[in-house]
Design a protein around this motif. Structure first.
Motif, PDB file in Angstrom:
ATOM      1  N   ARG A 146       0.855  -1.230  -0.057  1.00 51.13           N
ATOM      2  CA  ARG A 146      -0.061  -0.028   0.003  1.00 51.13           C
ATOM      3  C   ARG A 146       0.763   1.201  -0.049  1.00 51.13           C
ATOM      4  NH1 ARG A 146      -3.697  -1.083   4.991  1.00 51.13           N
ATOM      5  NH2 ARG A 146      -2.454  -2.850   5.249  1.00 51.13           N
ATOM      6  N   ILE A 147       1.750   1.081   0.722  1.00 52.43           N
ATOM      7  CA  ILE A 147       2.988   2.058   0.796  1.00 52.43           C
ATOM      8  C   ILE A 147       3.453   2.532  -0.751  1.00 52.43           C
ATOM      9  CG2 ILE A 147       5.154   3.104   1.478  1.00 52.43           C
ATOM     10  CD1 ILE A 147       4.362   1.572   4.156  1.00 52.43           C
ATOM     11  N   LEU A 148       3.873   1.514  -1.549  1.00 52.19           N
ATOM     12  CA  LEU A 148       4.605   1.527  -2.941  1.00 52.19           C
ATOM     13  C   LEU A 148       3.316   2.065  -3.871  1.00 52.19           C
ATOM     14  CD1 LEU A 148       6.256  -1.840  -3.157  1.00 52.19           C
ATOM     15  CD2 LEU A 148       7.343   0.336  -3.173  1.00 52.19           C
ATOM     16  N   LEU A 149       2.099   1.574  -3.619  1.00 51.47           N
ATOM     17  CA  LEU A 149       0.781   2.246  -4.292  1.00 51.47           C
ATOM     18  C   LEU A 149       0.713   3.806  -4.009  1.00 51.47           C
ATOM     19  CD1 LEU A 149      -2.093  -0.329  -3.907  1.00 51.47           C
ATOM     20  CD2 LEU A 149      -1.076   0.473  -6.143  1.00 51.47           C
ATOM     21  N   SER A 150       1.013   4.184  -2.880  1.00 48.71           N
ATOM     22  CA  SER A 150       0.630   5.610  -2.452  1.00 48.71           C
ATOM     23  C   SER A 150       1.966   6.561  -3.077  1.00 48.71           C
ATOM     24  CB  SER A 150       0.841   5.800  -1.043  1.00 48.71           C
ATOM     25  OG  SER A 150      -0.125   5.327  -0.348  1.00 48.71           O
ATOM     26  N   LEU A 160       0.840   4.543 -15.345  1.00 54.37           N
ATOM     27  CA  LEU A 160       1.409   3.938 -14.327  1.00 54.37           C
ATOM     28  C   LEU A 160       1.531   2.466 -14.722  1.00 54.37           C
ATOM     29  CD1 LEU A 160       1.337   4.066 -11.069  1.00 54.37           C
ATOM     30  CD2 LEU A 160      -1.012   3.483 -11.104  1.00 54.37           C
ATOM     31  N   ILE A 161       2.706   1.994 -14.361  1.00 56.98           N
ATOM     32  CA  ILE A 161       3.051   0.461 -14.547  1.00 56.98           C
ATOM     33  C   ILE A 161       2.996  -0.211 -13.300  1.00 56.98           C
ATOM     34  CG2 ILE A 161       4.572  -1.028 -15.592  1.00 56.98           C
ATOM     35  CD1 ILE A 161       5.825   0.933 -17.100  1.00 56.98           C
ATOM     36  N   ALA A 162       2.084  -1.223 -13.137  1.00 62.93           N
ATOM     37  CA  ALA A 162       1.631  -1.860 -11.905  1.00 62.93           C
ATOM     38  C   ALA A 162       1.939  -3.423 -11.985  1.00 62.93           C
ATOM     39  CB  ALA A 162       0.220  -1.775 -11.531  1.00 62.93           C
ATOM     40  N   ASP A 163       3.093  -3.712 -11.451  1.00 64.98           N
ATOM     41  CA  ASP A 163       3.610  -5.115 -11.573  1.00 64.98           C
ATOM     42  C   ASP A 163       3.011  -5.930 -10.466  1.00 64.98           C
ATOM     43  OD1 ASP A 163       4.904  -7.309 -12.249  1.00 64.98           O
ATOM     44  OD2 ASP A 163       6.839  -6.597 -12.122  1.00 64.98           O
ATOM     45  N   GLU A 164       2.124  -6.805 -10.494  1.00 64.19           N
ATOM     46  CA  GLU A 164       1.840  -7.486  -9.520  1.00 64.19           C
ATOM     47  C   GLU A 164       1.387  -6.822  -8.362  1.00 64.19           C
ATOM     48  OE1 GLU A 164       0.454 -10.710 -10.016  1.00 64.19           O
ATOM     49  OE2 GLU A 164       1.539 -11.422 -11.720  1.00 64.19           O
ATOM     50  N   PRO A 165       0.593  -5.797  -8.379  1.00 60.45           N
ATOM     51  CA  PRO A 165       0.630  -4.695  -7.301  1.00 60.45           C
ATOM     52  C   PRO A 165      -0.218  -5.299  -5.848  1.00 60.45           C
ATOM     53  CG  PRO A 165      -1.072  -4.071  -8.919  1.00 60.45           C
ATOM     54  CD  PRO A 165      -0.255  -5.405  -9.471  1.00 60.45           C
ATOM     55  N   THR A 166      -1.200  -6.115  -6.146  1.00 57.14           N
ATOM     56  CA  THR A 166      -1.912  -6.609  -5.043  1.00 57.14           C
ATOM     57  C   THR A 166      -1.549  -7.805  -3.944  1.00 57.14           C
ATOM     58  OG1 THR A 166      -3.262  -7.681  -6.530  1.00 57.14           O
ATOM     59  CG2 THR A 166      -3.881  -5.332  -6.200  1.00 57.14           C
ATOM     60  N   LYS A 176      -9.871  -1.801  -3.523  1.00 57.41           N
ATOM     61  CA  LYS A 176      -9.536  -0.508  -3.531  1.00 57.41           C
ATOM     62  C   LYS A 176      -8.445   0.294  -4.466  1.00 57.41           C
ATOM     63  CE  LYS A 176      -9.667   3.950  -1.713  1.00 57.41           C
ATOM     64  NZ  LYS A 176      -8.641   4.536  -2.309  1.00 57.41           N
ATOM     65  N   ALA A 177      -7.607  -0.548  -4.670  1.00 55.24           N
ATOM     66  CA  ALA A 177      -6.393  -0.169  -5.568  1.00 55.24           C
ATOM     67  C   ALA A 177      -6.841  -0.586  -6.981  1.00 55.24           C
ATOM     68  CB  ALA A 177      -5.110  -1.274  -5.304  1.00 55.24           C
ATOM     69  N   VAL A 204     -11.759  -4.213 -14.078  1.00 58.15           N
ATOM     70  CA  VAL A 204     -11.350  -2.731 -14.331  1.00 58.15           C
ATOM     71  C   VAL A 204     -10.455  -2.771 -15.703  1.00 58.15           C
ATOM     72  CG1 VAL A 204     -10.950  -2.315 -11.834  1.00 58.15           C
ATOM     73  CG2 VAL A 204      -9.013  -3.031 -13.218  1.00 58.15           C
ATOM     74  N   ALA A 205     -10.006  -3.585 -16.283  1.00 57.81           N
ATOM     75  CA  ALA A 205      -9.466  -3.520 -17.722  1.00 57.81           C
ATOM     76  C   ALA A 205     -10.258  -3.218 -18.750  1.00 57.81           C
ATOM     77  CB  ALA A 205      -8.378  -4.733 -17.773  1.00 57.81           C
ATOM     78  N   ASP A 206      -9.903  -2.299 -19.598  1.00 56.40           N
ATOM     79  CA  ASP A 206     -10.631  -2.212 -21.008  1.00 56.40           C
ATOM     80  C   ASP A 206     -10.058  -3.210 -21.895  1.00 56.40           C
ATOM     81  OD1 ASP A 206     -11.511   0.646 -20.657  1.00 56.40           O
ATOM     82  OD2 ASP A 206      -9.717   0.932 -20.089  1.00 56.40           O
ATOM     83  N   ARG A 207      -8.868  -3.788 -21.797  1.00 57.50           N
ATOM     84  CA  ARG A 207      -8.289  -4.867 -22.816  1.00 57.50           C
ATOM     85  C   ARG A 207      -7.342  -5.585 -22.024  1.00 57.50           C
ATOM     86  NH1 ARG A 207      -5.166  -2.948 -26.499  1.00 57.50           N
ATOM     87  NH2 ARG A 207      -4.996  -1.064 -25.865  1.00 57.50           N
ATOM     88  N   ILE A 208      -7.406  -7.067 -22.368  1.00 57.13           N
ATOM     89  CA  ILE A 208      -6.466  -8.019 -21.726  1.00 57.13           C
ATOM     90  C   ILE A 208      -5.741  -8.625 -22.707  1.00 57.13           C
ATOM     91  CG2 ILE A 208      -6.398  -9.962 -20.345  1.00 57.13           C
ATOM     92  CD1 ILE A 208      -8.933  -9.152 -18.766  1.00 57.13           C
ATOM     93  N   ALA A 209      -4.340  -8.621 -22.498  1.00 62.05           N
ATOM     94  CA  ALA A 209      -3.270  -9.187 -23.513  1.00 62.05           C
ATOM     95  C   ALA A 209      -3.020 -10.748 -22.835  1.00 62.05           C
ATOM     96  CB  ALA A 209      -2.426  -8.652 -23.821  1.00 62.05           C
ATOM     97  N   ILE A 210      -3.326 -11.722 -23.067  1.00 62.54           N
ATOM     98  CA  ILE A 210      -2.769 -13.020 -22.414  1.00 62.54           C
ATOM     99  C   ILE A 210      -1.330 -13.446 -22.904  1.00 62.54           C
ATOM    100  CG2 ILE A 210      -3.211 -15.474 -22.132  1.00 62.54           C
ATOM    101  CD1 ILE A 210      -5.380 -13.468 -21.299  1.00 62.54           C
ATOM    102  N   PHE A 211      -0.457 -13.543 -22.059  1.00 66.13           N
ATOM    103  CA  PHE A 211       1.111 -13.637 -22.254  1.00 66.13           C
ATOM    104  C   PHE A 211       1.262 -15.019 -21.917  1.00 66.13           C
ATOM    105  CE2 PHE A 211       5.585 -12.792 -21.297  1.00 66.13           C
ATOM    106  CZ  PHE A 211       5.745 -12.077 -22.081  1.00 66.13           C
ATOM    107  N   TYR A 212       2.140 -15.524 -22.781  1.00 63.49           N
ATOM    108  CA  TYR A 212       2.335 -16.886 -22.599  1.00 63.49           C
ATOM    109  C   TYR A 212       3.769 -17.007 -23.404  1.00 63.49           C
ATOM    110  CZ  TYR A 212       2.471 -22.211 -22.637  1.00 63.49           C
ATOM    111  OH  TYR A 212       3.026 -23.638 -22.331  1.00 63.49           O
TER     112      TYR A 212
END
Length: 221
Positions: A146-150, A160-166, A176-177, A204-212
């Motif tokens: 939560r501190i990193l999000l802040s 904002l690039i959020a890498d596994e934020p939760t 909430k995030a 929340v996402a408008d588009r989802i890219a499946i990465f494999y």
């Protein structure tokens, strides 16, 4: 907002190159959240590090990055990283262990406005005012996230690039995030959400890219 074109990432170990990301393309427009979803170890976090120019010395990155319709050169990245482009990192080890967390969130800002903004963000994530005087080792894993999000939401960020934020967050705080990411994007900014949690991304996402296996295999609206 950001366009990644023909991204290829190779690692060199004992002179034997290993391609871990290949022929990857991504476009994120203003007002969008784009989620890159894949299993742990699929290489999706390397996308964030490549955009931000944070790759190790044994990696070679090929491809093109454009930010706000201008090439994202190494010199320009140094100027916008931490300002117009902010990272919510996967590891809580990004926090400086020798600095109180409130000061880290405020960064170089010393104004009353920065202090007020930091306290508002902390309160919104259930962090009491006294948290600002703690060192990272005094914070739980969920608190540290939560501190990193802040930190990422403090400045004049456009991307904002959020890498596994939760991970490690209670479900209510994770939601909430995601709501804050949605508000941030709706204000004309952009969010690149890198996650393994497709259910959370779908909210929340408008588009989802499946990465494999190092590349996108499918993109869904």
């Amino acid at each position: 907002m950001i366009r990644v074109t023909d991204l290829n990432i190779e690692f060199f170990d004992h002179e034997r190159p290993e391609t871990v990301v290949y022929d990857f393309d991504l476009t994120l427009h203003e007002g969008e959240i784009v989620a890159v979803v894949g299993s742990s170890g699929s290489g999706k976090s390397l996308l964030a590090h490549a955009i931000l120019g944070l790759m190790p010395s044994n990696a070679e990155v090929k491809g093109r990055f454009d930010f706000l319709e201008e090439p994202l050169t190494e010199e320009r990245m140094k100027a916008v990283r931490g300002n117009e482009i902010a990272l919510v990192p996967q590891s809580v080890n990004y926090l400086d262990p020798l600095m109180k967390v409130g000061k880290q969130v405020r960064g170089t800002e010393r104004s009353k406005h920065a202090l007020k903004r930091q306290r508002e963000l902390f309160l919104s994530y259930g962090l009491q005012e006294e948290t600002e005087d703690l060192y990272p080792f005094e914070c739980s894993g969920g608190m540290s996230r939560r501190i990193l999000l802040s930190t990422a939401l403090m400045g004049n960020t456009r991307l904002l690039i959020a890498d596994e934020p939760t991970p490690g967050m209670e479900l209510a705080m994770a939601k909430k995030a995601m709501e804050d990411f949605r508000k941030f994007a709706d204000a004309g900014n952009g969010v690149l959400l890198i996650t393994h949690d497709i259910e959370l991304a779908l909210e929340v996402a408008d588009r989802i890219a499946i990465f494999y296996a190092g590349t996108t295999v499918e993109e869904a609206l």
